[in-house]
Design a protein around this motif. Structure first.
Motif, PDB file in Angstrom:
ATOM      1  N   ASN A 149      35.926  36.078  46.347  1.00 65.40           N
ATOM      2  CA  ASN A 149      34.732  35.599  45.635  1.00 65.40           C
ATOM      3  C   ASN A 149      34.678  36.147  44.213  1.00 65.40           C
ATOM      4  OD1 ASN A 149      34.149  34.622  48.129  1.00 65.40           O
ATOM      5  ND2 ASN A 149      32.330  35.844  48.452  1.00 65.40           N
ATOM      6  N   LEU A 150      35.369  37.250  43.961  1.00 63.79           N
ATOM      7  CA  LEU A 150      35.327  37.892  42.659  1.00 63.79           C
ATOM      8  C   LEU A 150      36.404  37.382  41.706  1.00 63.79           C
ATOM      9  CD1 LEU A 150      34.780  41.538  43.916  1.00 63.79           C
ATOM     10  CD2 LEU A 150      33.083  40.041  42.905  1.00 63.79           C
ATOM     11  N   LEU A 151      37.318  36.613  42.210  1.00 69.59           N
ATOM     12  CA  LEU A 151      38.451  36.130  41.412  1.00 69.59           C
ATOM     13  C   LEU A 151      38.256  34.664  41.022  1.00 69.59           C
ATOM     14  CD1 LEU A 151      41.295  37.714  43.559  1.00 69.59           C
ATOM     15  CD2 LEU A 151      40.597  38.439  41.271  1.00 69.59           C
ATOM     16  N   PRO A 152      38.945  34.231  39.950  1.00 67.84           N
ATOM     17  CA  PRO A 152      38.898  32.797  39.612  1.00 67.84           C
ATOM     18  C   PRO A 152      39.552  31.964  40.719  1.00 67.84           C
ATOM     19  CG  PRO A 152      40.257  34.047  38.027  1.00 67.84           C
ATOM     20  CD  PRO A 152      39.756  35.020  39.058  1.00 67.84           C
ATOM     21  N   LYS A 153      39.358  30.649  40.684  1.00 65.46           N
ATOM     22  CA  LYS A 153      39.951  29.783  41.715  1.00 65.46           C
ATOM     23  C   LYS A 153      41.472  29.965  41.794  1.00 65.46           C
ATOM     24  CE  LYS A 153      36.619  25.977  41.987  1.00 65.46           C
ATOM     25  NZ  LYS A 153      35.711  26.735  42.780  1.00 65.46           N
ATOM     26  N   LYS A 154      42.116  30.062  40.637  1.00 60.95           N
ATOM     27  CA  LYS A 154      43.551  30.365  40.587  1.00 60.95           C
ATOM     28  C   LYS A 154      43.698  31.775  40.035  1.00 60.95           C
ATOM     29  CE  LYS A 154      45.286  25.684  39.953  1.00 60.95           C
ATOM     30  NZ  LYS A 154      46.130  24.808  39.138  1.00 60.95           N
ATOM     31  N   PHE A 155      44.416  32.625  40.770  1.00 57.32           N
ATOM     32  CA  PHE A 155      44.585  34.014  40.339  1.00 57.32           C
ATOM     33  C   PHE A 155      46.006  34.475  40.631  1.00 57.32           C
ATOM     34  CE2 PHE A 155      42.868  33.946  44.625  1.00 57.32           C
ATOM     35  CZ  PHE A 155      43.747  34.778  45.309  1.00 57.32           C
ATOM     36  N   THR A 156      46.412  35.517  39.944  1.00 54.62           N
ATOM     37  CA  THR A 156      47.762  36.055  40.140  1.00 54.62           C
ATOM     38  C   THR A 156      47.721  37.171  41.178  1.00 54.62           C
ATOM     39  OG1 THR A 156      47.508  37.770  38.464  1.00 54.62           O
ATOM     40  CG2 THR A 156      48.286  35.602  37.707  1.00 54.62           C
ATOM     41  N   LEU A 157      48.883  37.526  41.690  1.00 53.85           N
ATOM     42  CA  LEU A 157      48.964  38.657  42.612  1.00 53.85           C
ATOM     43  C   LEU A 157      48.536  39.943  41.912  1.00 53.85           C
ATOM     44  CD1 LEU A 157      52.202  37.984  44.679  1.00 53.85           C
ATOM     45  CD2 LEU A 157      49.844  37.955  45.472  1.00 53.85           C
ATOM     46  N   LEU A 158      48.834  40.051  40.610  1.00 58.83           N
ATOM     47  CA  LEU A 158      48.400  41.225  39.858  1.00 58.83           C
ATOM     48  C   LEU A 158      46.873  41.316  39.832  1.00 58.83           C
ATOM     49  CD1 LEU A 158      48.942  43.690  38.091  1.00 58.83           C
ATOM     50  CD2 LEU A 158      49.011  42.160  36.112  1.00 58.83           C
ATOM     51  N   GLN A 159      46.185  40.180  39.625  1.00 55.57           N
ATOM     52  CA  GLN A 159      44.718  40.191  39.629  1.00 55.57           C
ATOM     53  C   GLN A 159      44.184  40.620  40.998  1.00 55.57           C
ATOM     54  OE1 GLN A 159      44.454  36.078  38.145  1.00 55.57           O
ATOM     55  NE2 GLN A 159      42.928  36.821  36.676  1.00 55.57           N
ATOM     56  N   LEU A 160      44.820  40.159  42.063  1.00 55.84           N
ATOM     57  CA  LEU A 160      44.414  40.549  43.414  1.00 55.84           C
ATOM     58  C   LEU A 160      44.627  42.050  43.621  1.00 55.84           C
ATOM     59  CD1 LEU A 160      43.361  39.600  46.173  1.00 55.84           C
ATOM     60  CD2 LEU A 160      45.740  39.203  46.840  1.00 55.84           C
ATOM     61  N   GLN A 161      45.765  42.551  43.181  1.00 58.73           N
ATOM     62  CA  GLN A 161      46.051  43.982  43.288  1.00 58.73           C
ATOM     63  C   GLN A 161      45.007  44.792  42.499  1.00 58.73           C
ATOM     64  OE1 GLN A 161      50.001  45.190  42.127  1.00 58.73           O
ATOM     65  NE2 GLN A 161      49.403  47.329  41.915  1.00 58.73           N
ATOM     66  N   GLU A 162      44.709  44.341  41.266  1.00 55.82           N
ATOM     67  CA  GLU A 162      43.741  45.051  40.427  1.00 55.82           C
ATOM     68  C   GLU A 162      42.348  45.062  41.070  1.00 55.82           C
ATOM     69  OE1 GLU A 162      45.671  44.266  35.986  1.00 55.82           O
ATOM     70  OE2 GLU A 162      44.174  42.852  36.787  1.00 55.82           O
ATOM     71  N   LEU A 163      41.998  43.966  41.733  1.00 56.99           N
ATOM     72  CA  LEU A 163      40.716  43.907  42.424  1.00 56.99           C
ATOM     73  C   LEU A 163      40.649  44.952  43.528  1.00 56.99           C
ATOM     74  CD1 LEU A 163      37.988  42.605  43.187  1.00 56.99           C
ATOM     75  CD2 LEU A 163      39.285  41.002  44.610  1.00 56.99           C
ATOM     76  N   TYR A 164      41.671  44.994  44.360  1.00 57.49           N
ATOM     77  CA  TYR A 164      41.684  45.964  45.461  1.00 57.49           C
ATOM     78  C   TYR A 164      41.718  47.393  44.932  1.00 57.49           C
ATOM     79  CZ  TYR A 164      41.720  42.688  49.293  1.00 57.49           C
ATOM     80  OH  TYR A 164      41.339  41.741  50.206  1.00 57.49           O
ATOM     81  N   GLU A 165      42.443  47.631  43.862  1.00 59.77           N
ATOM     82  CA  GLU A 165      42.467  48.976  43.269  1.00 59.77           C
ATOM     83  C   GLU A 165      41.099  49.351  42.723  1.00 59.77           C
ATOM     84  OE1 GLU A 165      45.687  48.863  40.438  1.00 59.77           O
ATOM     85  OE2 GLU A 165      47.213  49.119  41.996  1.00 59.77           O
ATOM     86  N   ALA A 166      40.386  48.390  42.111  1.00 64.08           N
ATOM     87  CA  ALA A 166      39.060  48.664  41.558  1.00 64.08           C
ATOM     88  C   ALA A 166      38.065  48.987  42.664  1.00 64.08           C
ATOM     89  CB  ALA A 166      38.575  47.469  40.742  1.00 64.08           C
ATOM     90  N   ILE A 167      38.138  48.274  43.784  1.00 65.70           N
ATOM     91  CA  ILE A 167      37.222  48.515  44.884  1.00 65.70           C
ATOM     92  C   ILE A 167      37.561  49.807  45.627  1.00 65.70           C
ATOM     93  CG2 ILE A 167      36.454  47.649  47.141  1.00 65.70           C
ATOM     94  CD1 ILE A 167      36.740  44.801  45.982  1.00 65.70           C
ATOM     95  N   LEU A 168      38.835  50.029  45.870  1.00 64.98           N
ATOM     96  CA  LEU A 168      39.235  51.166  46.703  1.00 64.98           C
ATOM     97  C   LEU A 168      39.538  52.437  45.904  1.00 64.98           C
ATOM     98  CD1 LEU A 168      41.505  49.195  49.187  1.00 64.98           C
ATOM     99  CD2 LEU A 168      39.177  50.019  49.588  1.00 64.98           C
ATOM    100  N   GLY A 169      39.556  52.313  44.571  1.00 62.61           N
ATOM    101  CA  GLY A 169      39.800  53.514  43.763  1.00 62.61           C
ATOM    102  C   GLY A 169      41.264  53.890  43.774  1.00 62.61           C
TER     103      GLY A 169
END
Length: 169
Positions: A149-169
């Protein structure tokens, strides 16, 4: 014995941008917490349900609308509000910051996305509510694919990784 007639809603809205996680806060414009940062929140009207109240309060204070709010927890410590006994139902949501336009409503002087690592002290027990909700998000993201829900409709694996890193520290 007195009957409790003070029910409120508080909303914890998380957003993601530029590899950082944010929370949506409002600055109160009046009342005993004037000038203090807080979670978007307010009183439930006698003629509305809690989910309806959560959407109304969020929209009137921040202009955020049409996002999926999930009920998180009920907070009912006896002394959580200084003037009377108040029970609050907390909702949370994940929002794409790029698709949300903010506008401060009548009861707030400012509405702002604030980095989760830089959240100021908040009114009442809102710091505790935020902390518990953030821990819940960190736990939930490890077991369910909720971060999309936090990412654009099309996103890269790097964006997904950055999201998880931001949430999990």
């Amino acid at each position: 014995d007195e009957i409790i007639d003070a029910l409120s809603i508080d909303c914890v809205i998380f957003g993601f941008k530029d590899a950082e996680l944010f929370v949506l806060l409002v600055k109160h414009a009046d009342g005993i917490s004037k000038g203090q940062w807080a979670l978007p929140g307010g009183w439930i009207k006698h003629n509305e349900g809690v989910h309806e109240a959560a959407n109304r309060i969020l929209t009137t204070q921040t202009a955020v609308e049409n996002i999926f709010l999930e009920q998180f927890h009920t907070f009912g410590d006896v002394d959580r509000f200084p003037l009377k006994r108040v029970i609050t139902v907390c909702y949370y949501a994940l929002a794409n910051i790029e698709s949300v336009k903010l506008h401060a409503g009548a009861s707030v002087s400012e509405v702002k996305w604030i980095n989760v690592a830089k959240v100021p002290k908040m009114a009442f027990d809102h710091s505790d509510i935020f902390s518990k909700c953030f821990k819940h998000l960190q736990h939930k993201v490890q077991h369910e694919p909720i971060g999309f829900n936090l990412l654009p409709k099309k996103f890269t694996l790097l964006q997904l990784q950055e999201l998880y890193e931001a949430i999990l520290g």
